[in-house]
Design a protein around this motif. Sequence first.
Motif, PDB file in Angstrom:
ATOM      1  N   GLY A  34     -21.034  -8.643  15.271  1.00 29.69           N
ATOM      2  CA  GLY A  34     -20.770  -7.663  14.230  1.00 29.69           C
ATOM      3  C   GLY A  34     -19.504  -6.851  14.443  1.00 29.69           C
ATOM      4  N   MET A  35     -18.957  -6.874  15.642  1.00 31.43           N
ATOM      5  CA  MET A  35     -17.762  -6.072  15.898  1.00 31.43           C
ATOM      6  C   MET A  35     -16.569  -6.572  15.101  1.00 31.43           C
ATOM      7  SD  MET A  35     -18.262  -3.484  17.708  1.00 31.43           S
ATOM      8  CE  MET A  35     -16.604  -3.065  18.184  1.00 31.43           C
ATOM      9  N   THR A  36     -16.395  -7.873  14.989  1.00 29.70           N
ATOM     10  CA  THR A  36     -15.240  -8.372  14.255  1.00 29.70           C
ATOM     11  C   THR A  36     -15.359  -8.027  12.777  1.00 29.70           C
ATOM     12  OG1 THR A  36     -16.287 -10.529  14.052  1.00 29.70           O
ATOM     13  CG2 THR A  36     -14.765 -10.234  15.872  1.00 29.70           C
ATOM     14  N   THR A  37     -16.555  -8.054  12.246  1.00 21.88           N
ATOM     15  CA  THR A  37     -16.751  -7.694  10.845  1.00 21.88           C
ATOM     16  C   THR A  37     -16.383  -6.233  10.614  1.00 21.88           C
ATOM     17  OG1 THR A  37     -18.529  -9.303  10.692  1.00 21.88           O
ATOM     18  CG2 THR A  37     -18.423  -7.643   8.974  1.00 21.88           C
ATOM     19  N   ALA A  38     -16.787  -5.373  11.508  1.00 28.36           N
ATOM     20  CA  ALA A  38     -16.458  -3.951  11.378  1.00 28.36           C
ATOM     21  C   ALA A  38     -14.953  -3.729  11.518  1.00 28.36           C
ATOM     22  CB  ALA A  38     -17.204  -3.145  12.434  1.00 28.36           C
ATOM     23  N   GLU A  39     -14.324  -4.463  12.429  1.00 29.77           N
ATOM     24  CA  GLU A  39     -12.883  -4.319  12.592  1.00 29.77           C
ATOM     25  C   GLU A  39     -12.137  -4.791  11.354  1.00 29.77           C
ATOM     26  OE1 GLU A  39     -12.281  -6.499  16.160  1.00 29.77           O
ATOM     27  OE2 GLU A  39     -13.075  -4.898  17.421  1.00 29.77           O
ATOM     28  N   TYR A  40     -12.579  -5.911  10.779  1.00 35.01           N
ATOM     29  CA  TYR A  40     -11.946  -6.389   9.545  1.00 35.01           C
ATOM     30  C   TYR A  40     -12.141  -5.387   8.404  1.00 35.01           C
ATOM     31  CZ  TYR A  40     -10.810 -11.018  11.299  1.00 35.01           C
ATOM     32  OH  TYR A  40     -10.281 -12.055  11.997  1.00 35.01           O
ATOM     33  N   ALA A  41     -13.307  -4.795   8.329  1.00 38.42           N
ATOM     34  CA  ALA A  41     -13.577  -3.815   7.274  1.00 38.42           C
ATOM     35  C   ALA A  41     -12.666  -2.606   7.417  1.00 38.42           C
ATOM     36  CB  ALA A  41     -15.036  -3.390   7.313  1.00 38.42           C
ATOM     37  N   MET A  42     -12.491  -2.115   8.632  1.00 37.84           N
ATOM     38  CA  MET A  42     -11.612  -0.960   8.856  1.00 37.84           C
ATOM     39  C   MET A  42     -10.157  -1.320   8.567  1.00 37.84           C
ATOM     40  SD  MET A  42     -13.537   1.508   9.445  1.00 37.84           S
ATOM     41  CE  MET A  42     -12.313   2.714   9.884  1.00 37.84           C
ATOM     42  N   GLY A  43      -9.746  -2.523   8.951  1.00 35.95           N
ATOM     43  CA  GLY A  43      -8.383  -2.973   8.667  1.00 35.95           C
ATOM     44  C   GLY A  43      -8.127  -3.093   7.173  1.00 35.95           C
ATOM     45  N   THR A  44      -9.101  -3.629   6.447  1.00 36.76           N
ATOM     46  CA  THR A  44      -8.979  -3.753   4.999  1.00 36.76           C
ATOM     47  C   THR A  44      -8.911  -2.380   4.341  1.00 36.76           C
ATOM     48  OG1 THR A  44     -10.194  -5.829   5.063  1.00 36.76           O
ATOM     49  CG2 THR A  44     -10.049  -4.726   2.936  1.00 36.76           C
ATOM     50  N   LEU A  45      -9.737  -1.470   4.795  1.00 34.31           N
ATOM     51  CA  LEU A  45      -9.729  -0.109   4.257  1.00 34.31           C
ATOM     52  C   LEU A  45      -8.383   0.577   4.513  1.00 34.31           C
ATOM     53  CD1 LEU A  45     -11.442   2.083   2.889  1.00 34.31           C
ATOM     54  CD2 LEU A  45     -12.143   2.809   5.161  1.00 34.31           C
ATOM     55  N   ALA A  47      -5.475  -0.921   4.999  1.00 29.78           N
ATOM     56  CA  ALA A  47      -4.456  -1.583   4.187  1.00 29.78           C
ATOM     57  C   ALA A  47      -4.513  -1.114   2.734  1.00 29.78           C
ATOM     58  CB  ALA A  47      -4.637  -3.100   4.260  1.00 29.78           C
ATOM     59  N   CYS A  48      -5.713  -0.934   2.202  1.00 26.43           N
ATOM     60  CA  CYS A  48      -5.856  -0.451   0.825  1.00 26.43           C
ATOM     61  C   CYS A  48      -5.351   0.988   0.691  1.00 26.43           C
ATOM     62  CB  CYS A  48      -7.312  -0.537   0.379  1.00 26.43           C
ATOM     63  SG  CYS A  48      -7.885  -2.220   0.131  1.00 26.43           S
ATOM     64  N   ALA A  49      -5.645   1.816   1.667  1.00 19.65           N
ATOM     65  CA  ALA A  49      -5.156   3.200   1.634  1.00 19.65           C
ATOM     66  C   ALA A  49      -3.634   3.231   1.709  1.00 19.65           C
ATOM     67  CB  ALA A  49      -5.760   4.003   2.779  1.00 19.65           C
ATOM     68  N   PHE A  50      -3.057   2.401   2.570  1.00 20.40           N
ATOM     69  CA  PHE A  50      -1.599   2.323   2.689  1.00 20.40           C
ATOM     70  C   PHE A  50      -0.970   1.835   1.384  1.00 20.40           C
ATOM     71  CE2 PHE A  50       2.314   0.161   4.244  1.00 20.40           C
ATOM     72  CZ  PHE A  50       2.955   1.299   4.709  1.00 20.40           C
ATOM     73  N   ALA A  51      -1.592   0.844   0.749  1.00 16.37           N
ATOM     74  CA  ALA A  51      -1.085   0.334  -0.526  1.00 16.37           C
ATOM     75  C   ALA A  51      -1.150   1.410  -1.610  1.00 16.37           C
ATOM     76  CB  ALA A  51      -1.892  -0.893  -0.951  1.00 16.37           C
ATOM     77  N   ALA A  52      -2.220   2.201  -1.623  1.00 16.09           N
ATOM     78  CA  ALA A  52      -2.339   3.272  -2.614  1.00 16.09           C
ATOM     79  C   ALA A  52      -1.258   4.329  -2.420  1.00 16.09           C
ATOM     80  CB  ALA A  52      -3.724   3.915  -2.518  1.00 16.09           C
ATOM     81  N   VAL A  53      -0.978   4.678  -1.171  1.00 11.28           N
ATOM     82  CA  VAL A  53       0.078   5.655  -0.898  1.00 11.28           C
ATOM     83  C   VAL A  53       1.437   5.106  -1.321  1.00 11.28           C
ATOM     84  CG1 VAL A  53       1.313   6.837   0.971  1.00 11.28           C
ATOM     85  CG2 VAL A  53      -1.177   6.838   0.924  1.00 11.28           C
ATOM     86  N   LEU A  54       1.718   3.850  -0.989  1.00 17.70           N
ATOM     87  CA  LEU A  54       2.993   3.245  -1.399  1.00 17.70           C
ATOM     88  C   LEU A  54       3.125   3.179  -2.916  1.00 17.70           C
ATOM     89  CD1 LEU A  54       3.591   0.298   1.094  1.00 17.70           C
ATOM     90  CD2 LEU A  54       4.856   2.433   0.895  1.00 17.70           C
ATOM     91  N   TYR A  55       2.033   2.853  -3.596  1.00 20.47           N
ATOM     92  CA  TYR A  55       2.067   2.796  -5.061  1.00 20.47           C
ATOM     93  C   TYR A  55       2.399   4.163  -5.646  1.00 20.47           C
ATOM     94  CZ  TYR A  55       0.556   2.232  -9.870  1.00 20.47           C
ATOM     95  OH  TYR A  55       0.514   2.225 -11.229  1.00 20.47           O
TER      96      TYR A  55
END
Length: 79
Positions: A34-45, A47-55
């Motif tokens: 389950g650790m890799t799933t949690a890490e991917y979820a945090m990375g995706t979150l 990346a989405c926050a960074f994309a929103a700020v750039l937008y």
Amino acid sequence: MADWTTTARKTLAARARAARAWGLRRRRARGDAGMTTAEYAMGTLAACAFAAVLYKIVTSDVVSGGLESLIGRALDAQF
């Protein structure tokens, strides 16, 4: 030449060592389930926050005007 019982004991001992090592590897691998799933979820979150700020930055009036000016000068450049 070695006695067949000596050879059989050595073979069984080697197999037992291999089984213990394999079991240890399996137990260690299961410990991070389950650790890799949690890490991917945090990375995706992130990346989405960074994309929103750039937008927000790119669509602001100041940056938008600067980009339009830059593109306009690039299209009017003499070659």
